[in-house]
Design a protein around this motif. Sequence first.
Motif, mmCIF file in Angstrom:
data_model
loop_
_atom_site.group_PDB
_atom_site.id
_atom_site.type_symbol
_atom_site.label_atom_id
_atom_site.label_comp_id
_atom_site.label_asym_id
_atom_site.label_seq_id
_atom_site.Cartn_x
_atom_site.Cartn_y
_atom_site.Cartn_z
ATOM 1 N N GLU A 79 -3.718 2.123 -3.620
ATOM 2 C CA GLU A 79 -3.368 0.752 -4.009
ATOM 3 C C GLU A 79 -3.390 0.667 -5.530
ATOM 4 O O GLU A 79 -4.237 1.282 -6.181
ATOM 5 C CB GLU A 79 -4.351 -0.230 -3.377
ATOM 6 N N THR A 131 1.762 8.195 -6.821
ATOM 7 C CA THR A 131 1.344 8.505 -5.446
ATOM 8 C C THR A 131 1.498 9.995 -5.160
ATOM 9 O O THR A 131 0.588 10.638 -4.624
ATOM 10 C CB THR A 131 2.156 7.656 -4.439
ATOM 11 N N GLU A 142 0.877 -1.167 0.000
ATOM 12 C CA GLU A 142 0.000 0.000 0.000
ATOM 13 C C GLU A 142 0.913 1.214 0.000
ATOM 14 O O GLU A 142 1.850 1.287 0.788
ATOM 15 C CB GLU A 142 -0.868 0.011 1.262
ATOM 16 N N MET A 143 0.625 2.153 -0.882
ATOM 17 C CA MET A 143 1.447 3.364 -0.952
ATOM 18 C C MET A 143 0.827 4.421 -0.040
ATOM 19 O O MET A 143 -0.161 5.062 -0.379
ATOM 20 C CB MET A 143 1.523 3.856 -2.399
ATOM 21 N N TYR A 171 8.243 0.363 -9.013
ATOM 22 C CA TYR A 171 8.140 1.135 -7.772
ATOM 23 C C TYR A 171 8.305 2.627 -8.054
ATOM 24 O O TYR A 171 7.612 3.464 -7.469
ATOM 25 C CB TYR A 171 9.164 0.672 -6.722
ATOM 26 N N ILE A 213 1.029 7.921 1.878
ATOM 27 C CA ILE A 213 1.726 9.206 1.759
ATOM 28 C C ILE A 213 1.195 10.154 2.824
ATOM 29 O O ILE A 213 -0.010 10.226 3.066
ATOM 30 C CB ILE A 213 1.615 9.787 0.322
ATOM 31 N N LYS A 270 11.253 1.438 1.132
ATOM 32 C CA LYS A 270 11.386 1.324 -0.322
ATOM 33 C C LYS A 270 12.499 0.321 -0.667
ATOM 34 O O LYS A 270 12.354 -0.528 -1.540
ATOM 35 C CB LYS A 270 11.705 2.718 -0.876
ATOM 36 N N LYS A 275 -3.789 6.561 1.553
ATOM 37 C CA LYS A 275 -3.074 5.426 0.949
ATOM 38 C C LYS A 275 -3.688 5.130 -0.413
ATOM 39 O O LYS A 275 -4.887 5.340 -0.624
ATOM 40 C CB LYS A 275 -3.117 4.195 1.846
ATOM 41 N N PRO A 304 5.466 3.246 2.811
ATOM 42 C CA PRO A 304 4.672 2.102 2.341
ATOM 43 C C PRO A 304 4.397 1.079 3.443
ATOM 44 O O PRO A 304 5.073 1.039 4.466
ATOM 45 C CB PRO A 304 5.563 1.475 1.254
ATOM 46 N N LEU A 310 5.047 3.816 -9.178
ATOM 47 C CA LEU A 310 4.093 3.892 -8.065
ATOM 48 C C LEU A 310 4.332 5.154 -7.232
ATOM 49 O O LEU A 310 3.385 5.816 -6.817
ATOM 50 C CB LEU A 310 4.202 2.654 -7.167
ATOM 51 N N GLU A 311 5.606 5.465 -6.987
ATOM 52 C CA GLU A 311 5.934 6.673 -6.209
ATOM 53 C C GLU A 311 5.480 7.937 -6.936
ATOM 54 O O GLU A 311 4.925 8.848 -6.334
ATOM 55 C CB GLU A 311 7.451 6.747 -5.962
ATOM 56 N N ILE A 322 6.589 9.337 1.733
ATOM 57 C CA ILE A 322 5.925 8.082 1.375
ATOM 58 C C ILE A 322 6.408 7.001 2.339
ATOM 59 O O ILE A 322 7.599 6.772 2.494
ATOM 60 C CB ILE A 322 6.222 7.698 -0.096
#
Length: 317
Positions: A203, A179, A99-100, A172, A102, A158, A201, A143, A175-176, A141
């Motif tokens: 997903e 996010t 789960e990201m 990744y 932030i 990370k 968060k 995770p 994803l960052e 961030i």
Amino acid sequence: MSNTIIKTNFNFPGQKSVYKGKVRDVYSLENDRLVMIASDRLSAFDVVMPKGIPYKGQILNQIATKMMGKTSDIVSNWLEATPDPNVAIGKKCEPFKVEMVIRGYMSGHAAREYKAGKRQLCGVALPEGMKENDKFPEPIITPATKAEHGDHDEDISKEDIIKKGIVTEADYKKLEEYTRNLFERGTEIAAKQDLILVDTKYEFGKTPEGEIVLIDEIHTPDSSRYFYKKGYVERQEKGEAQKQLSKEFVRQWLISHGFQGQEGQKVPEMSDEYIESVSERYIELYENITGEKFKKADVSNIEQRIKKNVEDYLHKH
């Protein structure tokens, strides 16, 4: 008390399997399609409470749908349609097992860790001298690995995500980037409603074609924390608690009744009056976050309503 939906047991045309999460039940159909039902279950500290909250599933589903629409230019999402107030239908994806999370502010879990003396969260260094609910110099961030079947989600860095092969370095990085961009958009949307998006968060999953898409919910009070903007600075200066729009009020109530999801702790009894007050808070959240009046769906027979709406949709599409 209104009717609530806390369990589902549907058998839709072309159904292959069912996954029951803490709040959502996900039905897999043929042709890589998913029917996701937002129940009225309430989860806190990774524990599902015994009673449902009226209209909660509808509220979460409708906020997530609106927010998906407002962010689809940043990243594609899994959503195809919402044929029922509690239901989202979309494409099946392979979820990333992280789960990201932030955070723009030192709140919630981050504040609890900070108070315990930790100055690093998920490999990210935290500045000295911060107070609870202070704004970070820039969003961080942090995770978490997604828990399988009710275990606690766990913080992870990370570096560990990449080293353990949970997500490739290239994925990744994407994803960052998504996010940060989604959080920026969420912050702008919140500001228009005189709110502060504190943390949230996201997903993500991958389609069979290899595209990264946003899945699950986004910017809802279950996945996000909001503060009222008005009076934020004054409250910080006086060392007062911030006025929140999130599920945190339920967590605080549970903590005050001696429950934090730890071994041997018993979920305190929630009276009908308390359940009703939680439902009212969720409606307030909906109206504040979206700027629209909440329209209560017909809950005289939720199961029958969902079954009819989903089957009608599948029949036409």
